[in-house]
Design an enzyme around this catalytic site. Structure first.
Site, PDB file in Angstrom:
ATOM      1  N   GLY A 533     -48.954  47.035 -41.837  1.00  0.00           N
ATOM      2  CA  GLY A 533     -49.536  48.302 -41.391  1.00  0.00           C
ATOM      3  C   GLY A 533     -49.861  48.257 -39.915  1.00  0.00           C
ATOM      4  N   GLY A 535     -51.081  50.992 -36.226  1.00  0.00           N
ATOM      5  CA  GLY A 535     -51.268  52.307 -35.622  1.00  0.00           C
ATOM      6  C   GLY A 535     -52.082  52.155 -34.370  1.00  0.00           C
ATOM      7  N   GLY A 536     -52.064  53.178 -33.531  1.00  0.00           N
ATOM      8  CA  GLY A 536     -52.859  53.107 -32.304  1.00  0.00           C
ATOM      9  C   GLY A 536     -52.399  51.940 -31.453  1.00  0.00           C
ATOM     10  N   PHE A 537     -53.307  50.984 -31.238  1.00  0.00           N
ATOM     11  CA  PHE A 537     -53.015  49.836 -30.388  1.00  0.00           C
ATOM     12  C   PHE A 537     -53.058  48.544 -31.179  1.00  0.00           C
ATOM     13  CE2 PHE A 537     -54.476  53.140 -27.597  1.00  0.00           C
ATOM     14  CZ  PHE A 537     -53.664  53.033 -26.485  1.00  0.00           C
ATOM     15  N   GLY A 538     -52.790  48.570 -32.472  1.00  0.00           N
ATOM     16  CA  GLY A 538     -52.892  47.347 -33.242  1.00  0.00           C
ATOM     17  C   GLY A 538     -51.925  47.278 -34.399  1.00  0.00           C
ATOM     18  N   VAL A 540     -51.304  45.084 -38.313  1.00  0.00           N
ATOM     19  CA  VAL A 540     -51.934  44.280 -39.350  1.00  0.00           C
ATOM     20  C   VAL A 540     -50.869  43.449 -40.061  1.00  0.00           C
ATOM     21  CG1 VAL A 540     -53.397  44.303 -41.395  1.00  0.00           C
ATOM     22  CG2 VAL A 540     -53.669  46.071 -39.658  1.00  0.00           C
ATOM     23  N   LYS A 554     -55.759  41.611 -38.467  1.00  0.00           N
ATOM     24  CA  LYS A 554     -55.559  42.763 -37.577  1.00  0.00           C
ATOM     25  C   LYS A 554     -55.478  42.256 -36.138  1.00  0.00           C
ATOM     26  CE  LYS A 554     -58.955  45.789 -36.937  1.00  0.00           C
ATOM     27  NZ  LYS A 554     -59.837  46.958 -37.173  1.00  0.00           N
ATOM     28  N   ASP A 650     -65.499  57.215 -37.692  1.00  0.00           N
ATOM     29  CA  ASP A 650     -64.059  57.402 -37.893  1.00  0.00           C
ATOM     30  C   ASP A 650     -63.713  57.317 -39.379  1.00  0.00           C
ATOM     31  OD1 ASP A 650     -61.543  58.022 -36.955  1.00  0.00           O
ATOM     32  OD2 ASP A 650     -60.963  55.952 -36.617  1.00  0.00           O
TER      33      ASP A 650
END
Length: 843
Positions: A533, A535-538, A540, A554, A650
Site C-alpha cells: 500500500g 499514497g502521498g509521500f510514503g 507500506v 511504513k 485525518d
C-alpha cells in the site's frame, strides 16, 4: 400443632452449618443450568475510585466483613474493554467498598477483551462461553459434556462447571492466567503469563513462568525467542502449590521435596493471600492487612535467588545494573557512546549517542568498533557459539542485527568460551565471581574518525598554495571559495544539529516502542520486497519479525517534510495503547531514513471493503456495526481518556485498519494534534483530507469535534457503500452529503442503503436509524455535535439521538477529493506549532 423437637434440631443444625461454612450464592450462585443454554447478562456495574468497573455475575456469600471472591466482567481504568474474571472485593456492612479496587486473580479472555454488552452462556458443545454483542464467540472452555448442571464459585476462588452428581467437569484452577490462589497448583506443562503492564491488564505481556519436570523456569519473550532469566532446578517435579506461608514443590506421588525446596513467605499466615506473576517479571505475594485495610506485598519470590539485577528489563537497553541501581556504560578515551534515555528514570535504559549503521561499516571513512566492559554480562546470557573472544566479536561484526558480543571464557581454557550475540537491546549486570569462567561484554559502537587526505589531494593543495604565492590575485578567489565552503558547512551542521535534536527527542519520549536500525528493517522486509500500500509521500511494505510476527513497515519519503509528521506519529501513538488503535511496534530514525513498524492488519484498510465492490470485498451489516463502534471507541479514547486530548485530524476509511477478526483500529497519526485538557479550542492550520474536513477549518479554530464530523462522513460512507464524492454517480448524487440532505427531507433514506449488499438491504430499517447518528455528527455548528463517548452510548443503545438536528450540512470545497491538504500557517499568534504529515493512503 407445634413443630417437633426433632425438626427444630435439624433446622438449628442447618443454620449453624451455613454460618460456619459459607457457600456460593450471589443473587444467583450456584447457578443451576437446566436448559443448557442459559444466558448470563451483565448486572448493574460497580465503579471504583481507581477507575475500574466490575459487573458481578455471582459472589461468595459471607457473614463477616472483609475480602470476598466474586465473578463477573472486569474493566480497568486504561480501557473500555471487559474480561470475564474472578476478583477479590472488599465488603463492609454487606456492601462493596469502592475505595478498595478489585484484585483480579483470574481472567478468561485476556487476549480478546469484549464490549460492555457481551454475555456468558453455557453450551453442551463448548461448556462456558463468552460471546460478543454481535454473536462472535471470543472464549470458551472447549469441553464436551452432555449435561452441565451448575456454575459454581467456591470460597477459595475456584470457578467450576458441574456435571452429573455435582462432579467437576472444568475449573479455573486448572487454567491459571497470571495468578495463583491459596491451595492452587501449577502443574507440569502449565504457565503463568504476565499482563502487558500493571495498569493495562487487557493484553498479555512479555513474561511467562512455566513448570516442567526439571523445575520452574521464567522467560522473557523477545525477537530471538524466549530468553530464560530464572531456573529453579527440581528433578521429577509434578506440580508446585501455593500454600499458606510457602510455595512448595511436589513429586509425582504428591510428596513434598522438603523445606529446602520451598519459597518461604514471611507472613502472619493470613487466609487472604494471592500470588501474581507481574509485568516486570517478578513473582510477588500479596496479603490482606485488616488493620490498614489494604493489600500489601509480603514476598518477592524470585528475587531471593537472582537478586534485583536479575530481571531482563530492570535497566532496559544497554543499562548496567549494580545493586539494583542503573547506569550507562562509562565513556572511553573521552568519548561518550551512551546517554540516559530519561535522566530522572535510570531504569528506562540507555541509547547510543551515534546509532549503529550497517551501511556505515561498508564505508572506508567509518569504523565500527567495540566498547569493552570487563566483568559485565547479560541478564539473559545464553550460549550461541563456543569460540574465542576474537571470533565472537568477528561474528557480531558480520551480523548487522548483532548489538554486542558477550563472552564468557572458561578458566580451564586459555581462550575458548561461550559467545552470546544479542540482536536487540538488553539489560546488563555485574558478573558474579565464578571459578568456572570470566565475563566480558563487547558492545558494538560506531566511531567517526577524522578523514585522512589522499596523496592526490595533498599534491593538489601544494599546487594551489604555489599558485597563490605567485599570483596575488588568486587570494580573492580563494577567499570567495572559503566563503562558499563556510556556507556549505553551516547548512550541513545546521541539518546535523536538527537530526541530533530529533534523535535526543525520540530517546526521551515516554513509553517509546522498539528502535530499529535501517538494516534491521531491510532484513525484516527482504529489502522492501512486498509493497502492500501507499499514497502521498510514503509506501507500506510487509515484513516479518524474528519471532514470525507479521508487521507493516511504513517508509516515509520527502525528507524536507516528513520529520515533524514522523515525530508527531511516534510521540502520539508510541505513548498510548488501546484495543481500537493500531499498535506501533517500533520505528527507525537513522540518517535520512524515517520508518514506522506496525502490527500487520491482515484485512487491510476499510476503504477496500466498502468501496471496491468489483473485487469481491463485502461486509455484512453485523460487521459494519462492529467496525463503526470500534472506530467510535478508538476516537473516544483519544479525546477523553488520554492525559492530553488527541485530535486525530485525518479520520477516513483509508486510516481505519482491520485485523483478522475485523476489529477496527484507527491508524495514521501523522496529522494529529495534542490539546491540553484546559484548552477548549486551538488555533492551527488546515490539515486533513478534502471531503472529511469540518466547516470550522475555514476559521482555523478547531476542537476535537472536527474528528466527530469526519466520523460522520465515514459513517455515512459505510452505510451507503460509496465515497463522499463519486463521479460515477448521476450529477445530483455525486456529493453524498447534499444527496443525504435531499433524501432526509423527502424521507427516502432507504434509497441510500448500500444496494450492492443484500444483507444491508435486509437490515435497511436499522441502517436508516444509524444514518441519524451520522446526521448528528455532521452538524455545521460544532457545539451541536455529540462527543465521541456519547456516540458510543448511542451505538450501544444507552442514549437516544438528539431530536433537534439541522440538516443544513456543508463542507469546504472539494477540488481534489482524493488529495490531502496541508495549507501554510499564517498569523496564528501563540498557537501550538503544527506538526504536518505528508503520508496518506492505505496500509
Amino acid at each position: 400443632m407445634g413443630m417437633s423437637w426433632a425438626w427444630r434440631g435439624v433446622l438449628l443444625y442447618l443454620a449453624l452449618f451455613l454460618i460456619h461454612f459459607p457457600f456460593v450464592l450471589p443473587k444467583f450462585f450456584p447457578l443451576l443450568i437446566n436448559d443448557q443454554n442459559l444466558l448470563l447478562y451483565n448486572l448493574k456495574p460497580v465503579q471504583f475510585r481507581d477507575g475500574s468497573t466490575v459487573r458481578i455475575i455471582g459472589e461468595v456469600v459471607s457473614f463477616s466483613q472483609g475480602p470476598r471472591f466474586a465473578c463477573g466482567f472486569f474493566c480497568n481504568q486504561s480501557s473500555d474493554r471487559y474480561l470475564l474474571s474472578i476478583f477479590i472485593l472488599f465488603y463492609k456492612d454487606f456492601e462493596i467498598q469502592d475505595t478498595i479496587g478489585p484484585q483480579v486473580v483470574w481472567s478468561a479472555n485476556q487476549t480478546n477483551p469484549v464490549s460492555i454488552n457481551a454475555t456468558v452462556f453455557s453450551s453442551s458443545d463448548e461448556g462456558l462461553v463468552v460471546q460478543e454483542a454481535d454473536g462472535t464467540i471470543v472464549w470458551a472452555t472447549n469441553i464436551n459434556s452432555e449435561y452441565i448442571s451448575a456454575l459454581n464459585l467456591t470460597d477459595t476462588g475456584n470457578l467450576q462447571l458441574l456435571g452429573e452428581n455435582a462432579s467437576t467437569v472444568w475449573q479455573s484452577f486448572d487454567h491459571p492466567s497470571d495468578s495463583l490462589l491459596l491451595g492452587q497448583k501449577l502443574s507440569v506443562g502449565q504457565k503463568l503469563s504476565s499482563a502487558a503492564s500493571a495498569t493495562y491488564q487487557i493484553e498479555r505481556g512479555l513474561f511467562s513462568l512455566s513448570l516442567d519436570i526439571d523445575g520452574l523456569f521464567a522467560f522473557r519473550q523477545s525477537n530471538e525467542g524466549p530468553e530464560r532469566y530464572y531456573h529453579h532446578d527440581s528433578f521429577s517435579t509434578s506440580y508446585v502449590q501455593f500454600m499458606n506461608g510457602s510455595f512448595s514443590f511436589f513429586t509425582v506421588d504428591d510428596k513434598l521435596f522438603g523445606p529446602h525446596k520451598d519459597f518461604l513467605i514471611p507472613s502472619a499466615l493470613s487466609s487472604w493471600q494471592y500470588m501474581r506473576f507481574e509485568s516486570d517479571g517478578h513473582l510477588r505475594v500479596y496479603e490482606w492487612k485488616q488493620q490498614s485495610l489494604e493489600w500489601k506485598e509480603v514476598a518477592d519470590l524470585l528475587t531471593a535467588d537472582i537478586g534485583n539485577c536479575g530481571y531482563p528489563t530492570v535497566c532496559d537497553g544497554y543499562g548496567i545494573c549494580t545493586n539494583g541501581k542503573c547506569s550507562c556504560p562509562e565513556p572511553k578515551n573521552d568519548k561518550r557512546y551512551f546517554k540516559q534515555i530519561n535522566d530522572s528514570q535510570p531504569g528506562r535504559g540507555c541509547s547510543l549517542v551515534t546509532p549503529l549503521s550497517c551501511e556505515a561499516s561498508l564505508n572506508q571513512n567509518f569504523l565500527e568498533n567495540f566498547l569493552e566492559l570487563k566483568n559485565i554480562t547479560s541478564v539473559t546470557f545464553r550460549q550461541d557459539l563456543v569460540v574465542d573472544s576474537e571470533s565472537c566479536k568477528e561474528a557480531c561484526l558480520k551480523n548487522c542485527l548483532c548489538k554486542a558480543a558477550i563472552f564468557q571464557k572458561y578458566t580451564w581454557s586459555s581462550f575458548v568460551g561461550d559467545c552470546y550475540l544479542p540482536s536487540q537491546n538488553f539489560s546488563l549486570k555485574h558478573a558474579e565471581v565464578n571459578d568456572s569462567y570470566t565475563s566480558t561484554t563487547y558492545i558494538k559502537v560506531q566511531n567517526v574518525p577524522r578523514a585522512v587526505p589522499s596523496p592526490e589531494q595533498k599534491n593538489h593543495g601544494k599546487k594551489i598554495n604555489h599558485f597563490i604565492i605567485i599570483v596575488g590575485s588568486g587570494v580573492a578567489s580563494l577567499f570567495g571559495l572559503f566563503i562558499l565552503i563556510g556556507i556549505f558547512f553551516h547548512l550541513f551542521w545546521k541539518n546535523k544539529d536538527y537530526d541530533e535534536t530529533e534523535e535526543y527527542y525520540l530517546d526521551h519520549v515516554p513509553g517509546m516502542p522498539t528502535r530499529y536500525s535501517f538494516t534491521d528493517l531491510q532484513v525484516m522486509t527482504e529489502n522492501f520486497k512486498k509493497n502492500i500500500g501507499g499514497g502521498g509521500f510514503g509506501t507500506v511494505f510487509e515484513g516479518t519479525l524474528i519471532d514470525g510476527t507479521k508487521v507493516a513497515v511504513k517508509r516515509l519519503h520527502g525528507i524536507n517534510q516528513i520529520k515533524k509528521s514522523f515525530l508527531a506519529e511516534v510521540e502520539t501513538i508510541g505513548s498510548i495503547h488501546h484495543f481500537n488503535l493500531v499498535k506501533l511496534i517500533g520505528f527507525c530514525a537513522q540518517s535520512s531514513h524515517r520508518l514506522l513498524v506496525y502490527l500487520y492488519m491482515s484485512n487491510g484498510s476499510l476503504d477496500k471493503w466498502i468501496f471496491h465492490k468489483t473485487d469481491g470485498f463485502t461486509l455484512d451489516w453485523h460487521k459494519r456495526k462492529k467496525i463503526i463502534l470500534d472506530i467510535a471507541k478508538g476516537l473516544t479514547y483519544l479525546h477523553e481518556d488520554c492525559s492530553k486530548k488527541i485530535a486525530h485530524l485525518d479520520v477516513k476509511p483509508e486510516n481505519i485498519l482491520l485485523d483478522e477478526n475485523f476489529n477496527a483500529k484507527v491508524a495514521d497519526f501523522g496529522l494529529s494534534k495534542l490539546i491540553d485538557r484546559d484548552q477548549s479550542q486551538v488555533v492551527t492550520i488546515m490539515r486533513g483530507t478534502p471531503g472529511y474536513l469540518a466547516p470550522e477549518w475555514l476559521s482555523s479554530v478547531i476542537t476535537e469535534k472536527v474528528d466527530v464530523y469526519s466520523f460522520g462522513v465515514v459513517l455515512l460512507e459505510i452505510l451507503c457503500g460509496r465515497r463522499h464524492f463519486d463521479r460515477s454517480q448521476p450529477e445530483a448524487a455525486m456529493h453524498l452529503l447534499g444527496f443525504f440532505k435531499e433524501k432526509l427531507q423527502k424521507k427516502q433514506l432507504w434509497d441510500l442503503v448500500d444496494k450492492y449488499s443484500e444483507d444491508m438491504q435486509l437490515h435497511g430499517a436499522e441502517v436508516v436509524d444509524m444514518m441519524k447518528v451520522a446526521a448528528w455528527c455532521l452538524q455545521s455548528d460544532f457545539t451541536k455535535r455529540p462527543s465521541m463517548s456519547v456516540v458510543v452510548k448511542v451505538l450501544e443503545g444507552v442514549v437516544d439521538v438528539e431530536e433537534n438536528i439541522e440538516y443544513n450540512f456543508c463542507n469546504p470545497p472539494i477540488s481534489n477529493p482524493r488529495a490531502r491538504v496541508m495549507y501554510h500557517e499564517v498569523n496564528v499568534g501563540s498557537a501550538t506549532a503544527l506538526l504536518d504529515s505528508v503520508l496518506s493512503g492505505p496500509r
